[in-house]
Motif scaffolding. Structure first.
Motif, short mmCIF file in Angstrom:
data_model
loop_
_atom_site.label_atom_id
_atom_site.label_comp_id
_atom_site.label_asym_id
_atom_site.label_seq_id
_atom_site.Cartn_x
_atom_site.Cartn_y
_atom_site.Cartn_z
N VAL A 210 0.85 -1.18 0.00
CA VAL A 210 0.00 0.00 0.00
C VAL A 210 0.89 1.23 0.00
O VAL A 210 1.79 1.36 0.84
N PRO A 212 0.03 5.35 -1.52
CA PRO A 212 -0.88 6.43 -1.16
C PRO A 212 -2.18 5.88 -0.58
O PRO A 212 -2.58 4.76 -0.89
N ASN A 213 -2.86 6.69 0.25
CA ASN A 213 -4.07 6.22 0.92
C ASN A 213 -5.27 6.13 -0.02
O ASN A 213 -6.36 5.74 0.39
N SER A 214 -5.09 6.46 -1.28
CA SER A 214 -6.18 6.42 -2.25
C SER A 214 -5.53 6.35 -3.62
O SER A 214 -4.39 6.75 -3.80
N SER A 323 -3.15 2.98 -5.58
CA SER A 323 -2.85 3.01 -4.15
C SER A 323 -2.22 1.70 -3.70
O SER A 323 -1.40 1.67 -2.79
N ARG A 324 -2.64 0.59 -4.34
CA ARG A 324 -2.22 -0.73 -3.88
C ARG A 324 -1.72 -1.59 -5.03
O ARG A 324 -2.13 -1.41 -6.16
N HIS B 278 1.81 13.84 3.93
CA HIS B 278 0.75 13.50 4.88
C HIS B 278 -0.61 13.41 4.18
O HIS B 278 -1.41 12.52 4.46
N GLY B 281 -0.75 10.19 2.52
CA GLY B 281 -0.54 9.05 3.41
C GLY B 281 0.66 8.18 3.08
O GLY B 281 0.61 6.96 3.27
N VAL B 282 1.75 8.78 2.61
CA VAL B 282 2.96 7.97 2.39
C VAL B 282 4.07 8.43 3.34
O VAL B 282 4.12 9.60 3.73
N ASP B 427 -6.60 17.54 -3.66
CA ASP B 427 -7.08 16.33 -2.98
C ASP B 427 -8.57 16.09 -3.23
O ASP B 427 -9.29 15.59 -2.38
N HIS B 429 -9.52 13.83 -5.16
CA HIS B 429 -9.60 12.39 -5.50
C HIS B 429 -10.11 12.14 -6.91
O HIS B 429 -10.93 11.27 -7.14
#
Lengths: 459, 459
Positions: A210, A212-214, A323-324, B278, B281-282, B427, B429
């Motif tokens: 994983v 990035p969170n998205s 992201s994954r 942040h 999320g990395v 952000d 998305h």
């Protein structure tokens, strides 16, 4: 040679088409053990097996629950003083995807060119069913079997036989036998029966990265953030050198090199690389430098990608920075490698090479010990004679690259050797679209089974 | 400053909630241009846009067919002698998978924390809709607009605007304008409006590798046959060095290095790597050595995996040696790279490194030129003043890493510069689950649009 078996062989010849019809019923049940939505079908399949064993005339038929899918037990113990064989097989099957590549529906058994096409035809429904039919042929003609037989047919082989070892331990007394007979392997080639004396083990893992969170827009973020699909490719590509040697430290430490005798015997087997290449449709073979194709498949360990997925995989184009990224990996193991130790080594190495730009989850999914069986056991010799009588050809001794997780457990718990008597063919498309079983091998298998009991009972 | 616009602004303030309700209707249509099963929804969306433009009071509304999805045209030409702006936007959206990661259904617009969540909210339905609402606000209050406006809203932006260039060529006379206005980019940050003067281009490809003619059992064949998933990982891993530099020969030949002035200006922008890290999320950023994060995203080309798939990707374990492995790849391009030339270089390099154990198919899927726009055009200056009046903050000048394929076509065919006036946020998305649009930016965008026409009409 032994005329008492003649009525049995006559019965087999007279009922070949009935046997195929019965096998079709077995194959129609989608007993895919790895897919939870098929749990009901797996259960239904266990009930089918129990009923099939009962109809053949076996006794003490019982569905044995486990923490997962159940196993089925049956026995015929009317030959005191004679040997006892435990026949092992599995009624669960592999998934069928990609289903669109099947030429006929995987759960509608279809005959073409002498083959019966269906998921599980060769692995392993057809091969367990032939023993049931041999029993039926004895009991309907002679009313008895020449030796004592036990059956254990499990439903979790394709997912690593997770709960079978505990069951074998718990049922050790009931399962006691002089040897275990497993028909879940292939003959060396069409018309060339063989006895298999070695199997590779298995360790299977999933890794999930994983980043990035998205999922991110590849335009906005591309170039400034590590792409987990690329990190995964980098990590996986680094696991082997360009000669196919696995670069996980310690991976080869416990590998027992084959003997010069084995090497010479394998070299004598009628294998042809060009023909092999042609059969699978590749322009060039590839494997570990310094070993022949048979040696690579039977005696060398692997570390292989079984699946990989990340990002957008649909129709058209989607400009996403995923992201994954995930992969399923496995190793085929050879004596004396241990699945737990290999899993430790692979996990430690992957953790070491995984960069700080992603987080990794490593999941252990299945493990099985590699095995090699003594080839001078009386049951092995009897099997060789039975094969020669049934097929009219002397069998060869071979090893095989696949894994039957439970064989090591039989060795440990029942202290009984395993005879691997397979009737499949290498190109049966196991675990792939268009799995099939050569119908003449199904019949030959029924005859071999009948003749094996005859060989062992007449001594 | 200019009181004639006051009733328009008052109307906007009074109708904010109605505007959001109208936008929701627009967002409910799953106009995913890349998925053929949504072709009917795309058509329905074009009709919605036409009706929306008509309701706002625009004239000459027409759905213009293309060889793919249609575009929608509308105009208001009641200000002779005043400038003419062509507003471009797109009503098609990206796919929504993985849908299970959405916190609310992608086509049921949902408000949370001041954002409106839906596929297309920011990219680009919300941003085209705000201009429609500015027109409505003028025509319902003053009965006229200060300048001439044309709208062209296409349905193929997310699949590379394949048929738009031909349409623009064919409709060159009708689309003629002094400048093109595009709202399909992001503001520099929340509360910090910006004007974007550069976009990256795009080249998008799929590669498919085929090894064995069928999925193989990894036990029987593993170790003796090249695994296409591994070949793919090897090939992809080799495309970059460990410093993130692309190793395709000639790839950087046409890259125009940014000027020292640009570099200094970007360095002054309020960007913080830790905060950026942040936000996605990395733990660590990664990119081409020698460039800052903004430089990497705005001014450097990429070569990136957008998707990869091979073998078994379902639940559980399947011991397969896959027959095929595929990946979707793309490059973001910067001036003066050309998508066709880059495609040639990438294809030639992949063909060169592809081993004989597999066969490769290389498919070109989309291409777009990179662009840089002059920042001293009167419309750019007017946009800067409108932004400052609407948001109370002076805008900054920035570039952006994304691609709007049509911008290069406007330059070539209409000889008109493009003003990139974006109201999204980094952000939002885009192209990912939980796409959203900050509702205050939607309102700020409507006001900016109204004030821009006022600025240009009063001169």
């Amino acid at each position: 040679m032994n005329s008492t078996v003649d009525p049995v062989l006559t019965y087999i010849s007279a009922h070949e088409r009935d046997f195929v019809d019965d096998l079709r019923e077995f194959l129609r049940i989608p007993s895919i053990s790895t897919e939870s939505r098929h749990a009901g079908d797996v259960r239904r399949c266990a009930e089918f097996v129990a009923e099939d064993l009962r109809r053949a005339g076996l006794q003490g038929v019982e569905i044995l629950p486990t923490a997962g899918h159940p196993a089925v037990y049956a026995e015929w113990l009317g030959a005191p003083g004679k040997p006892t064989a435990l026949i092992y097989g599995h009624y669960d099957v592999q998934p069928v995807d990609p289903e669109n590549l099947w030429n006929s529906p995987p759960f509608e058994p279809t005959e073409r060119d002498g083959y019966l096409y269906a998921r599980g035809a060769s692995d392993d429904k057809g091969q367990i069913h032939l023993h049931v039919k041999a029993v039926e042929s004895y009991l309907r003609t002679l009313g008895r079997l020449p030796i004592n037989l036990k059956f254990i047919v499990e439903g979790e082989e394709e997912i690593g036989s997770e709960h079978l070892p505990a069951l074998i331990r718990a049922e050790r007394e009931r399962l006691k036998a002089d040897f275990v007979l497993v028909s879940d392997t292939a003959m060396f080639g069409r018309g060339q029966p063989s006895i298999c004396y070695g199997l590779r083990g298995l360790a299977y893992w999933q890794i999930d990265l994983v980043g990035p969170n998205s999922d991110l827009h590849s335009g906005f973020y591309g170039g400034a953030v590590a792409n987990p699909a690329e990190v995964l490719c980098d990590m996986l590509a680094s696991l082997k050198d360009d000669k196919g040697r696995i670069r996980v430290p310690g991976f080869y430490d416990d590998v027992r090199e084959i003997t010069a005798t084995e090497r010479a015997e394998f070299a004598r087997l009628p294998h042809d690389d060009a023909e092999f290449r042609h059969s699978i449709g590749v322009a060039e073979l590839f494997g570990e430098a310094g070993y022949s194709t048979l040696e690579r498949m039977w005696t060398r360990p692997t570390l292989e990608i079984n699946g990989i997925w990340s990002g957008f995989t649909g129709e058209g184009s989607k400009t996403v920075l995923p992201s994954r990224a995930s992969a399923k990996l496995s190793s085929r193991l050879v004596p004396d490698q241990d699945p737990d130790r290999i899993s430790d080594l692979v996990e430690a190495h992957l953790r070491k090479i995984c960069p700080a730009t992603v987080t990794m989850t490593f999941t252990r999914m299945a493990g099985a010990q590699p095995v090699v069986t003594p080839i001078d056991h009386p049951a092995v010799k009897a099997a060789a004679r039975a094969l020669e009588r049934a097929f009219g050809v002397k069998p060869v001794y071979q090893r095989e690259g696949g894994t039957i997780p439970v064989v090591a457990t039989f060795t440990d718990e029942l202290h009984a050797p395993t005879v691997l008597l397979g009737f499949g063919l290498e190109d049966d498309h196991l675990h792939a679209p268009n799995e099939r079983f050569l119908i003449e091998n199904y019949f030959g298998g029924i005859r071999t089974s009948a003749l094996l009991w005859d060989e062992l009972g007449s001594r």
